[in-house]
Design a protein around this motif. Structure first.
Motif, PDB file in Angstrom:
ATOM      1  N   GLY A  77       0.726  -1.193  -0.092  1.00 36.42           N
ATOM      2  CA  GLY A  77      -0.055   0.067   0.022  1.00 36.42           C
ATOM      3  C   GLY A  77       0.839   1.131  -0.050  1.00 36.42           C
ATOM      4  O   GLY A  77       0.706   2.283   0.520  1.00 36.42           O
ATOM      5  N   THR A  78       2.132   1.092  -0.775  1.00 39.69           N
ATOM      6  CA  THR A  78       2.894   2.229  -0.717  1.00 39.69           C
ATOM      7  C   THR A  78       2.126   3.706  -1.200  1.00 39.69           C
ATOM      8  O   THR A  78       2.536   4.594  -0.416  1.00 39.69           O
ATOM      9  N   GLY A  79       1.275   3.809  -2.174  1.00 42.97           N
ATOM     10  CA  GLY A  79       0.841   5.117  -2.371  1.00 42.97           C
ATOM     11  C   GLY A  79       1.833   5.843  -3.194  1.00 42.97           C
ATOM     12  O   GLY A  79       2.865   5.343  -3.625  1.00 42.97           O
ATOM     13  N   ILE A  80       1.466   7.102  -3.628  1.00 43.03           N
ATOM     14  CA  ILE A  80       2.354   7.707  -4.658  1.00 43.03           C
ATOM     15  C   ILE A  80       3.632   8.271  -3.816  1.00 43.03           C
ATOM     16  O   ILE A  80       3.447   8.786  -2.894  1.00 43.03           O
ATOM     17  N   PRO A  84      10.281  12.346   1.992  1.00 44.48           N
ATOM     18  CA  PRO A  84      11.134  11.137   1.986  1.00 44.48           C
ATOM     19  C   PRO A  84      10.264   9.857   2.111  1.00 44.48           C
ATOM     20  O   PRO A  84       9.720   9.603   2.581  1.00 44.48           O
ATOM     21  N   ASN A  85      10.602   8.874   1.178  1.00 48.47           N
ATOM     22  CA  ASN A  85      10.240   7.665   0.989  1.00 48.47           C
ATOM     23  C   ASN A  85      10.714   6.825   1.926  1.00 48.47           C
ATOM     24  O   ASN A  85      11.677   6.989   2.484  1.00 48.47           O
ATOM     25  N   LEU A  86      10.065   5.255   2.230  1.00 51.29           N
ATOM     26  CA  LEU A  86      10.426   4.642   3.153  1.00 51.29           C
ATOM     27  C   LEU A  86      12.066   4.036   2.982  1.00 51.29           C
ATOM     28  O   LEU A  86      12.848   3.970   3.777  1.00 51.29           O
ATOM     29  N   HIS A  87      12.300   3.822   1.919  1.00 54.85           N
ATOM     30  CA  HIS A  87      13.716   3.463   1.639  1.00 54.85           C
ATOM     31  C   HIS A  87      14.776   4.548   1.551  1.00 54.85           C
ATOM     32  O   HIS A  87      15.867   4.321   2.106  1.00 54.85           O
ATOM     33  N   GLN A  88      14.397   5.898   1.489  1.00 50.90           N
ATOM     34  CA  GLN A  88      15.178   6.907   1.947  1.00 50.90           C
ATOM     35  C   GLN A  88      15.484   7.073   3.408  1.00 50.90           C
ATOM     36  O   GLN A  88      16.829   7.313   3.813  1.00 50.90           O
ATOM     37  N   ILE A  89      14.494   6.661   4.050  1.00 45.75           N
ATOM     38  CA  ILE A  89      14.631   6.912   5.679  1.00 45.75           C
ATOM     39  C   ILE A  89      15.481   5.592   6.049  1.00 45.75           C
ATOM     40  O   ILE A  89      16.584   5.588   6.702  1.00 45.75           O
ATOM     41  N   TYR A 101       8.474  -2.484  -2.645  1.00 48.63           N
ATOM     42  CA  TYR A 101       7.133  -1.576  -2.490  1.00 48.63           C
ATOM     43  C   TYR A 101       6.181  -2.272  -3.337  1.00 48.63           C
ATOM     44  O   TYR A 101       6.310  -2.752  -4.274  1.00 48.63           O
ATOM     45  N   VAL A 102       4.801  -2.188  -2.725  1.00 48.88           N
ATOM     46  CA  VAL A 102       3.681  -2.935  -3.475  1.00 48.88           C
ATOM     47  C   VAL A 102       2.569  -1.964  -3.339  1.00 48.88           C
ATOM     48  O   VAL A 102       2.136  -1.258  -2.306  1.00 48.88           O
ATOM     49  N   SER A 154       5.423  -3.439   6.479  1.00 53.57           N
ATOM     50  CA  SER A 154       4.566  -1.963   6.637  1.00 53.57           C
ATOM     51  C   SER A 154       3.450  -1.822   6.168  1.00 53.57           C
ATOM     52  O   SER A 154       3.375  -1.992   4.825  1.00 53.57           O
ATOM     53  N   LEU A 155       2.455  -1.648   6.852  1.00 55.43           N
ATOM     54  CA  LEU A 155       0.821  -1.602   6.282  1.00 55.43           C
ATOM     55  C   LEU A 155       0.355  -0.389   6.833  1.00 55.43           C
ATOM     56  O   LEU A 155      -0.234  -0.135   7.984  1.00 55.43           O
ATOM     57  N   ILE A 156       0.472   0.815   6.259  1.00 52.53           N
ATOM     58  CA  ILE A 156       0.446   2.069   6.662  1.00 52.53           C
ATOM     59  C   ILE A 156      -0.944   2.559   6.053  1.00 52.53           C
ATOM     60  O   ILE A 156      -1.035   2.704   4.650  1.00 52.53           O
ATOM     61  N   ALA A 157      -1.965   2.877   6.661  1.00 54.20           N
ATOM     62  CA  ALA A 157      -2.943   3.446   6.366  1.00 54.20           C
ATOM     63  C   ALA A 157      -3.892   2.744   5.127  1.00 54.20           C
ATOM     64  O   ALA A 157      -4.241   3.120   4.261  1.00 54.20           O
ATOM     65  N   LEU A 158      -3.736   1.460   5.325  1.00 52.27           N
ATOM     66  CA  LEU A 158      -4.179   0.428   4.288  1.00 52.27           C
ATOM     67  C   LEU A 158      -5.266  -0.288   4.638  1.00 52.27           C
ATOM     68  O   LEU A 158      -6.245  -0.545   3.955  1.00 52.27           O
TER      69      LEU A 158
END
Length: 268
Positions: A77-80, A84-89, A101-102, A154-158
């Motif tokens: 549920g990556t979203g647009i 910073p994106n998850l991989h950058q963090i 990412y999915v 990671s299941l954020i707001a999904l």
């Protein structure tokens, strides 16, 4: 670097609102269409706060897990992409971290190759798939991630986009059962029991756009963590979840959030 070239995306439907694009609008992004903006503008102002709080929780949880040595992340549920994106963090802490990412929205695929670019030492891959096919996601994720070592899921707001008749409990269980000991589940979820009037308004506006929601109580969200060891401070509102200073600013929230580890004996 990405491990492969994403396939040609299917045609984007600009006549129907999509959750990822509405979320992008709520975050102040530009990768949405008038139909998505129309939904966002009908939502209560707190919806923008919730999107921001979700994003900030993801940043804190990802950074903490990477600092604990977790170097593999499966973000469904990556979203647009929004920097910073998850991989950058994660790769700020562990440059060699591997991230999959999915998402099922074609517009996310359009941006993935350009914006989800790994550090030279690490890997990012994008999979277009639906969370309702957890087996398919796991098969493709195993091409990049080593499931004999810890993975952060990671299941954020999904999950509030999966009403009960779509078996979100079973989906999460199948995903978590594939994780080895030391792995983590990072989850945030819109609450039905914190601001019930606002939750009902949000659900009604999404329903007008043909998007079903399944907001849940804290006890119902807690069930997603069954068999796992919740990390302090436990299942709390998104702004209250942190592990290192400085603490986030105190603010009201309608989002339940938590991180839990897979115990040494595996899930129950």
């Amino acid at each position: 670097m990405p491990t492969g070239t994403p396939p040609t995306p299917p045609r984007t439907d600009t006549t129907r609102a999509q959750p990822a694009r509405v979320y992008d609008w709520l975050l102040g992004g530009k990768d949405n269409y008038p139909v998505d903006e129309a939904v966002g503008r009908r939502l209560p102002p707190q919806a923008k706060d919730a999107a921001r709080q979700n994003r900030a929780f993801m940043h804190r949880a990802t950074a903490w897990l990477a600092d604990q040595g977790v170097d593999q992340f499966l973000d469904i549920g990556t979203g647009i992409p929004t920097e910073p994106n998850l991989h950058q963090i994660a790769q700020r802490v562990v440059p060699a971290a591997r991230i999959v990412y999915v998402d099922n929205d074609p517009i996310v695929l359009r941006h993935a190759e350009a914006l989800l670019v790994s550090s030279p030492e690490g890997t990012t891959e994008y999979v277009q798939a639906d969370v309702r096919d957890p087996g398919g996601i796991l098969r493709r994720a195993r091409d990049v991630l080593d499931f004999s070592r810890p993975v952060a899921l990671s299941l954020i707001a999904l999950l509030h986009f999966l009403p009960d008749d779509q078996d979100p409990q079973g989906i999460v269980r199948e995903l978590v059962d594939a994780l080895p000991p030391g792995s983590a589940l990072v989850l945030s979820h819109a609450a039905s029991d914190l601001h019930s009037d606002l939750a009902r308004q949000v659900a009604e506006e999404y329903a007008r756009a043909g998007i079903r929601l399944g907001f849940r109580t804290r006890d119902e969200v807690a069930r997603f963590f069954d068999g796992l060891d919740l990390v302090d401070p436990g299942l709390v509102t998104a702004p209250k979840w942190f592990r290192t200073e400085p603490a986030p600013a105190e603010e009201d929230s309608g989002i339940h959030a938590g991180v839990a580890k897979v115990p040494s004996g595996g899930t129950a």
